[in-house]
Scaffold this active site. Structure first.
Site, PDB file in Angstrom:
ATOM      1  N   LYS A  16      -1.553  -1.306   0.980  1.00 20.43           N
ATOM      2  CA  LYS A  16      -0.487  -0.594   0.275  1.00 20.43           C
ATOM      3  C   LYS A  16       0.815  -1.346   0.533  1.00 20.43           C
ATOM      4  O   LYS A  16       0.886  -2.148   1.480  1.00 20.43           O
ATOM      5  CB  LYS A  16      -0.387   0.867   0.739  1.00 20.43           C
ATOM      6  CG  LYS A  16       0.123   1.010   2.165  1.00 20.43           C
ATOM      7  CD  LYS A  16       0.042   2.433   2.663  1.00 20.43           C
ATOM      8  CE  LYS A  16       1.158   3.294   2.140  1.00 20.43           C
ATOM      9  NZ  LYS A  16       1.231   4.597   2.841  1.00 20.43           N
ATOM     10  N   ARG A  32      -2.299   7.653  -9.424  1.00 18.29           N
ATOM     11  CA  ARG A  32      -2.143   6.310  -9.973  1.00 18.29           C
ATOM     12  C   ARG A  32      -3.496   5.608  -9.924  1.00 18.29           C
ATOM     13  O   ARG A  32      -4.046   5.350  -8.869  1.00 18.29           O
ATOM     14  CB  ARG A  32      -1.085   5.518  -9.187  1.00 18.29           C
ATOM     15  CG  ARG A  32      -0.563   4.341  -9.959  1.00 18.29           C
ATOM     16  CD  ARG A  32       0.695   3.742  -9.342  1.00 18.29           C
ATOM     17  NE  ARG A  32       0.945   4.163  -7.972  1.00 18.29           N
ATOM     18  CZ  ARG A  32       0.307   3.680  -6.926  1.00 18.29           C
ATOM     19  NH1 ARG A  32      -0.619   2.759  -7.062  1.00 18.29           N
ATOM     20  NH2 ARG A  32       0.604   4.123  -5.719  1.00 18.29           N
ATOM     21  N   LYS A  49       0.821  -5.402  24.491  1.00 12.81           N
ATOM     22  CA  LYS A  49       1.529  -4.381  23.703  1.00 12.81           C
ATOM     23  C   LYS A  49       2.710  -3.831  24.485  1.00 12.81           C
ATOM     24  O   LYS A  49       3.805  -3.664  23.955  1.00 12.81           O
ATOM     25  CB  LYS A  49       0.581  -3.214  23.367  1.00 12.81           C
ATOM     26  CG  LYS A  49      -0.239  -3.437  22.144  1.00 12.81           C
ATOM     27  CD  LYS A  49      -0.786  -2.090  21.668  1.00 12.81           C
ATOM     28  CE  LYS A  49      -1.894  -2.298  20.668  1.00 12.81           C
ATOM     29  NZ  LYS A  49      -2.668  -1.081  20.415  1.00 12.81           N
ATOM     30  N   CYS A  57      -7.212   4.805   7.369  1.00 15.17           N
ATOM     31  CA  CYS A  57      -7.419   6.261   7.454  1.00 15.17           C
ATOM     32  C   CYS A  57      -8.363   6.824   6.404  1.00 15.17           C
ATOM     33  O   CYS A  57      -9.454   7.276   6.741  1.00 15.17           O
ATOM     34  CB  CYS A  57      -6.082   6.984   7.377  1.00 15.17           C
ATOM     35  SG  CYS A  57      -5.083   6.704   8.832  1.00 15.17           S
ATOM     36  N   GLU A  97       1.725   5.187   6.407  1.00 13.92           N
ATOM     37  CA  GLU A  97       2.249   3.861   6.705  1.00 13.92           C
ATOM     38  C   GLU A  97       3.320   3.539   5.668  1.00 13.92           C
ATOM     39  O   GLU A  97       3.231   3.936   4.513  1.00 13.92           O
ATOM     40  CB  GLU A  97       1.120   2.822   6.676  1.00 13.92           C
ATOM     41  CG  GLU A  97       0.132   3.073   7.790  1.00 13.92           C
ATOM     42  CD  GLU A  97      -0.865   1.942   7.994  1.00 13.92           C
ATOM     43  OE1 GLU A  97      -0.638   0.843   7.489  1.00 13.92           O
ATOM     44  OE2 GLU A  97      -1.864   2.197   8.681  1.00 13.92           O
TER      45      GLU A  97
HETATM   46  C1  UDX Z   1      -2.972   8.408   4.655  1.00 16.02           C
HETATM   47  C2  UDX Z   1      -2.409   9.810   4.411  1.00 16.02           C
HETATM   48  O1  UDX Z   1      -1.603   9.807   3.228  1.00 16.02           O
HETATM   49  C3  UDX Z   1      -1.605  10.260   5.615  1.00 16.02           C
HETATM   50  O2  UDX Z   1      -1.113  11.582   5.427  1.00 16.02           O
HETATM   51  C4  UDX Z   1      -2.505  10.204   6.846  1.00 16.02           C
HETATM   52  O3  UDX Z   1      -1.789  10.555   8.004  1.00 16.02           O
HETATM   53  C5  UDX Z   1      -3.082   8.804   7.011  1.00 16.02           C
HETATM   54  O4  UDX Z   1      -3.753   8.409   5.819  1.00 16.02           O
HETATM   55  P1  UDX Z   1      -1.943   5.927   4.550  1.00 16.02           P
HETATM   56  O5  UDX Z   1      -3.223   5.408   5.115  1.00 16.02           O
HETATM   57  O6  UDX Z   1      -0.644   5.390   5.051  1.00 16.02           O
HETATM   58  O7  UDX Z   1      -1.856   7.514   4.765  1.00 16.02           O
HETATM   59  O8  UDX Z   1      -2.036   5.658   2.992  1.00 16.02           O
HETATM   60  P2  UDX Z   1      -1.711   6.465   1.645  1.00 16.02           P
HETATM   61  O9  UDX Z   1      -0.275   6.398   1.310  1.00 16.02           O
HETATM   62  O10 UDX Z   1      -2.351   7.787   1.672  1.00 16.02           O
HETATM   63  O11 UDX Z   1      -2.483   5.521   0.598  1.00 16.02           O
HETATM   64  C6  UDX Z   1      -3.883   5.284   0.750  1.00 16.02           C
HETATM   65  C7  UDX Z   1      -4.411   4.338  -0.291  1.00 16.02           C
HETATM   66  O12 UDX Z   1      -4.477   4.996  -1.543  1.00 16.02           O
HETATM   67  C8  UDX Z   1      -3.593   3.067  -0.530  1.00 16.02           C
HETATM   68  O13 UDX Z   1      -4.516   1.988  -0.579  1.00 16.02           O
HETATM   69  C9  UDX Z   1      -2.941   3.314  -1.861  1.00 16.02           C
HETATM   70  O14 UDX Z   1      -2.680   2.126  -2.559  1.00 16.02           O
HETATM   71  C10 UDX Z   1      -3.980   4.172  -2.572  1.00 16.02           C
HETATM   72  N1  UDX Z   1      -3.427   5.030  -3.643  1.00 16.02           N
HETATM   73  C11 UDX Z   1      -2.487   5.959  -3.348  1.00 16.02           C
HETATM   74  C12 UDX Z   1      -3.904   4.897  -4.947  1.00 16.02           C
HETATM   75  O15 UDX Z   1      -4.781   4.063  -5.241  1.00 16.02           O
HETATM   76  N2  UDX Z   1      -3.397   5.713  -5.927  1.00 16.02           N
HETATM   77  C13 UDX Z   1      -2.452   6.651  -5.668  1.00 16.02           C
HETATM   78  O16 UDX Z   1      -2.053   7.358  -6.609  1.00 16.02           O
HETATM   79  C14 UDX Z   1      -1.972   6.775  -4.340  1.00 16.02           C
END
Ligand code: UDX
Length: 447
Positions: A335, A262, A37, A271, A163
């Protein structure tokens, strides 16, 4: 003199934080225990796909032509201890194997390695997501093991970056939360974050447990919103309602808001799933498990969506086994705008169908390498069109922009059957129907 900052752990969180601190004008030293890394980062290469991060890093890593030289990397704890005034701990806290609780071993070992090298006043700032109560324990450890004694202070400063938006979220956070025990710690952190605070980011000062809880409760709330709308999608399917319209309509209420409503195959990633589980485990240890029993339901609604997608696919293929059926899967990452496939609902669905005898071909714009190494027995194609060629059904499972821009007519020529299932409620149903596709989405009526 300007503060000197170190960042321990150079994964998603740490690499982004280190580059952002250099961008804010500080001298920064990053440390990791994995030599590969460090080698990559020294060359200005980012170990994952994250929009804008490589550019930001290359702008500051010492030794790269035209860089500010403000960002350096090391594997030497003594060098790190001598260098820094403020040390950010950004190592990961994964789910423990076979348990809900989170694995604190990386945080504990980072603090243990750092402590003997804190000879003068220093502030250690935890950013990792940890079980509430950890900061108290780690502060006591530092005071006991650092040569500086009580001058080696601890603060907790949770990170909320998403992310796909990591750079933007780190440079322009929507809030900065700091759990502190002294005015000195607060003052130092105000200095670190002076630029975003001037730009208007709210700066919330709390005690340790509140700072730790802010992070886990924010993620629990987001998970709850997603599972809520997915539960409504199940009701819409039972009644012929339309969950997309429902989400729009309830979302106009400011108190509810439209974001994170959604419906689809649910949340995954490194996370939300592990954080809600670790939160439940910690509540249990504290004798407060009743307060979080609802999260068990949130988790199970979420996991159920993956199975519902598999069943919807089966229905569309005539209801029998998947044997001999060719299934195109668009999307592998959890995502869009990420190459992360950890606990990805898309790969989970693809894997289930494959394990039941379906012939699955996956395409993802950035997640192919990670998907292949996690699930080598799935079929992979180099483009959406190739994945769809000869397919009896097309599953849209990660909402990349590239998939919304596909030409349904062109794909229709390549597919064996024009049947598409939108697991993310993101495609333009009318456009697909006009091109002769049978279109189904979770929680929405008809074909
Ligand atoms: C999340 C938190 O948003 C962030 O603040 C924290 O620091 C880390 O965890 P992340 O893991 O990047 O961030 O993903 P996020 O954008 O929250 O999406 C999580 C999952 O939810 C994805 O699989 C996404 O597709 C899903 N999702 C999101 C839905 O199914 N419907 C929605 O309306 C929004």
């Amino acid at each position: 003199m300007a503060l000197k900052i170190t960042v321990i752990g150079t994964g998603y969180l740490g690499a982004t934080h280190a580059a952002a601190m250099a961008e804010l004008g500080f001298e920064v030293m990053g440390l990791d225990v994995v030599p590969e890394k460090i080698d990559k980062l020294r060359r200005g290469e980012v170990p994952m796909y994250e929009p804008g991060l490589e550019e930001l890093l290359r702008r500051h890593v010492a030794g790269i032509e035209g860089s500010t030289g403000r960002l350096r990397f090391t594997m030497d704890w003594a060098e790190l201890g001598d260098f820094g005034d403020v040390h950010f701990v950004c190592v990961n806290t994964p789910q423990r194997h076979g348990e809900y609780a989170c694995d604190m071993s990386y945080v504990d070992s980072a603090i243990a390695s750092l402590a003997p090298h804190l000879k003068g006043p220093a502030l250690v700032v935890g950013k990792s997501t940890v079980p509430v109560g950890s900061a108290d324990r780690l502060a006591a450890y530092l005071a006991e093991h650092a040569p500086a004694g009580a001058d080696a202070e601890l603060a907790w400063n949770p990170e909320f970056l998403r992310e796909g938006f990591a750079v933007q979220d780190t440079l322009h956070p929507d809030r900065i939360v700091v759990g502190v025990r002294s005015e000195r710690s607060e003052k130092l952190l105000r200095e670190v974050y002076a630029t975003p605070v001037e730009e208007g980011s709210p700066f919330v000062v709390t005690d340790f447990p509140t700072a730790e809880l802010v992070k886990t409760s924010a993620n629990s709330f987001l998970a709850t919103k997603i599972s809520f709308i997915n539960a409504m999608a199940e009701l819409c399917e039972a009644t012929g309602g339309d969950v997309a319209k429902l989400a729009e309509a309830i979302g106009y209420d400011d108190r509810i808001g439209r974001k994170f409503l959604r419906a689809g195959i649910g949340f995954g990633g490194g996370c939300l799933p592990k954080d809600i589980r670790a939160f439940m485990a910690r509540a249990g240890e504290l004798g407060a498990d009743q307060a979080l029993t609802f999260l068990r339901e949130i988790d199970s609604i979420n996991m159920r969506q993956r199975g519902r997608m598999v069943e919807l696919t089966r229905q569309e293929l005539g209801g029998g086994p998947f044997l001999g059926k060719r299934v195109a899967v668009l999307g592998a990452t959890f995502k869009p705008d990420s190459d992360d496939v950890r606990d990805s609902p898309a790969l989970n669905v693809a894997g289930q169908i494959h394990l039941q005898g379906g012939q699955v071909t996956v395409y993802d714009p950035k997640g192919m390498d990670n998907a292949r190494s996690l699930f080598p027995t799935l079929g992979y194609a180099d483009s959406a069109l190739e994945a769809v060629r000869g397919a009896h059904v097309v599953l849209h499972l990660t909402e990349w922009r590239e998939f919304r821009e596909l030409d349904p007519a062109e794909l229709g020529e390549a597919a064996a059957e024009r049947v598409v299932l939108d697991g993310r409620n993101a495609l333009d149903a009318e456009a697909w129907r006009r091109a002769g596709w049978r279109f189904r989405a979770m929680g929405r009526p008809g074909a």
